[in-house]
Design a protein around this motif. Structure first.
Motif, PDB file in Angstrom:
ATOM      1  N   VAL A  51       1.036  -1.204   0.077  1.00  0.00           N
ATOM      2  CA  VAL A  51       0.075  -0.076  -0.048  1.00  0.00           C
ATOM      3  C   VAL A  51       1.020   1.223   0.133  1.00  0.00           C
ATOM      4  O   VAL A  51       1.765   1.265   0.881  1.00  0.00           O
ATOM      5  N   SER A  53       0.832   5.389   0.001  1.00  0.00           N
ATOM      6  CA  SER A  53      -0.058   6.615  -0.100  1.00  0.00           C
ATOM      7  C   SER A  53       0.928   8.054  -0.225  1.00  0.00           C
ATOM      8  O   SER A  53       1.975   8.077   0.186  1.00  0.00           O
ATOM      9  N   ALA A  58      -3.826   7.233  -2.941  1.00  0.00           N
ATOM     10  CA  ALA A  58      -3.518   5.996  -2.287  1.00  0.00           C
ATOM     11  C   ALA A  58      -3.279   4.854  -3.763  1.00  0.00           C
ATOM     12  O   ALA A  58      -4.072   5.001  -4.419  1.00  0.00           O
ATOM     13  N   ALA A  82      -6.016   4.064   3.866  1.00  0.00           N
ATOM     14  CA  ALA A  82      -5.367   3.149   3.278  1.00  0.00           C
ATOM     15  C   ALA A  82      -4.099   2.586   3.930  1.00  0.00           C
ATOM     16  O   ALA A  82      -3.744   1.070   3.731  1.00  0.00           O
ATOM     17  N   HIS A  83      -3.779   3.036   5.185  1.00  0.00           N
ATOM     18  CA  HIS A  83      -3.092   2.563   6.275  1.00  0.00           C
ATOM     19  C   HIS A  83      -3.421   2.160   7.421  1.00  0.00           C
ATOM     20  O   HIS A  83      -2.796   2.204   8.419  1.00  0.00           O
ATOM     21  N   ASP A  84      -4.742   2.129   7.594  1.00  0.00           N
ATOM     22  CA  ASP A  84      -5.351   1.612   8.596  1.00  0.00           C
ATOM     23  C   ASP A  84      -4.976   0.548   9.142  1.00  0.00           C
ATOM     24  O   ASP A  84      -4.928  -0.380   8.180  1.00  0.00           O
ATOM     25  N   PRO A  85      -4.483   0.085  10.406  1.00  0.00           N
ATOM     26  CA  PRO A  85      -4.010  -1.237  10.654  1.00  0.00           C
ATOM     27  C   PRO A  85      -4.798  -2.448  10.533  1.00  0.00           C
ATOM     28  O   PRO A  85      -4.322  -3.474  10.151  1.00  0.00           O
ATOM     29  N   ILE A  88      -4.597  -3.394   6.862  1.00  0.00           N
ATOM     30  CA  ILE A  88      -3.483  -4.003   6.416  1.00  0.00           C
ATOM     31  C   ILE A  88      -3.273  -5.345   6.886  1.00  0.00           C
ATOM     32  O   ILE A  88      -2.988  -6.519   6.304  1.00  0.00           O
ATOM     33  N   LEU A 101       5.221   0.540   8.671  1.00  0.00           N
ATOM     34  CA  LEU A 101       4.964   1.476   7.711  1.00  0.00           C
ATOM     35  C   LEU A 101       6.054   2.466   7.693  1.00  0.00           C
ATOM     36  O   LEU A 101       6.600   3.109   8.566  1.00  0.00           O
ATOM     37  N   SER A 223       3.974   7.483   1.614  1.00  0.00           N
ATOM     38  CA  SER A 223       4.150   6.488   2.753  1.00  0.00           C
ATOM     39  C   SER A 223       4.139   5.097   2.125  1.00  0.00           C
ATOM     40  O   SER A 223       3.375   5.076   1.150  1.00  0.00           O
ATOM     41  N   GLN A 225       3.921   0.652   2.888  1.00  0.00           N
ATOM     42  CA  GLN A 225       3.877  -0.587   3.824  1.00  0.00           C
ATOM     43  C   GLN A 225       3.574  -1.723   2.820  1.00  0.00           C
ATOM     44  O   GLN A 225       2.699  -2.052   2.047  1.00  0.00           O
TER      45      GLN A 225
END
Length: 231
Positions: A51, A53, A58, A82-85, A88, A101, A223, A225
Motif C-alpha cells: 500500500v 500513499s 493511495a 489506506a494505512h488503517d492497521p 493491512i 509503515l 508512505s 507498507q
C-alpha cells in the motif's frame, strides 16, 4: 473508488511497472491528484504486495483476488484509511508478514564516468542483517561498503519498490551520531549514474536515517507498507 492509473500520474513506458511511473512523476513534482481516492496496480514482485500513499491519494499494489469491493469494505481511501492497521491486517491475514509503515523518499544518483565511487563491492558483508533483509524482498541486491575491510558500514543497491533502484544502508554502531550516515547515503548515490531515480523506505521514527537521507538530497514523497500473505 478505484481509478485507472493514467488519472493518477504519468503513463508507464514499455516494460515499466505502473507504480514506478507514479513514483517517478511524484519525484519530479507531479503528484497524483489529491482527490481522496485510490487506484490499484499489480504487484511488482510475486508474493509481495504493498500500500503506497501520497497526499490524499493511495495506490494498492495487490493481486487480483483482492477485489475493489473488499478494499472499499475495509475502508480504503486516499487518506488515513489506506494505512488503517485493520485494513493491512485483513489483507495480510493472520499468518502473513507485514513490514513497518515507512516513509517513501526519493533521490538521484550522482555517479559520473571517470570518477571512481567511494564505495566498493563488499560480498563479505552479504550476511549483514540489512543485506539479508534486502535479499528477501528485493531483486539483484548489490552489497557495498568502504574499501577498508575493517569497516562494516553497508549500503545495498537493489531493484526494489516498483522495480526502481532502491537504497538501504546501515552505519556501524560506534560511528553513529557524527554524520556518517549522511556520508554513507551520499556515497551510495555515487554508485548510481547521475540523475537516475533512487528510492528509499525508512521508518519515520528512525530520525537518524531520515536526517541522513535528507542530508544526501532525498525528499519525502509519501508512505509505504509492504506485506506478504502466508502460503
Amino acid at each position: 473508488m478505484s481509478l485507472d492509473s493514467p488519472s493518477a500520474g504519468a503513463r508507464p513506458s514499455a516494460g515499466e511497472h505502473p507504480l514506478a511511473a507514479v513514483i517517478a512523476g511524484a519525484a519530479a513534482g507531479r503528484f497524483p491528484d489529491p482527490d481522496g481516492n485510490w487506484h490499484r496496480v499489480p504487484p511488482w514482485r510475486p508474493g509481495l504486495e504493498a500500500v503506497v500513499s501520497f497526499t490524499a491519494h493511495a495506490v494498492f499494489a495487490v493481486a487480483p483476488d483482492i477485489t475493489d469491493d473488499r478494499l472499499a469494505a475495509l475502508g480504503a481511501d486516499g487518506f488515513g484509511g489506506a494505512h488503517d492497521p485493520r485494513l493491512i491486517t485483513a489483507l495480510a491475514g493472520p499468518d502473513g508478514w507485514m513490514d513497518v509503515l515507512d516513509m517513501l523518499m526519493a533521490g538521484r544518483g550522482t555517479g559520473r564516468a571517470g570518477v571512481p565511487p567511494r564505495l566498493v563491492d563488499r560480498p563479505d558483508l552479504a550476511a549483514h542483517p540489512r543485506a539479508r533483509f534486502a535479499a528477501r524482498i528485493r531483486d539483484d541486491p548489490r552489497v557495498l561498503g568502504y574499501p577498508d575491510p575493517r569497516r562494516s558500514a553497508v549500503a545495498i543497491i537493489s531493484r526494489g519498490i516498483a522495480g526502481l533502484t532502491e537504497l538501504s544502508f546501515e552505519m556501524e554502531p560506534r560511528r553513529r551520531g557524527h554524520g556518517g550516515g549522511a556520508a554513507l547515503a551520499a556515497d551510495a548515490l555515487g554508485v548510481v549514474p547521475a540523475g537516475q531515480l533512487v528510492v528509499a523506505a525508512v521508518a519515520p521514527g528512525n530520525a537518524a536515517s531520515v536526517r541522513a537521507l535528507l542530508s544526501a538530497g532525498f525528499v519525502p514523497l509519501g508512505s509505504l507498507q509492504l506485506f506478504r500473505r502466508a502460503g
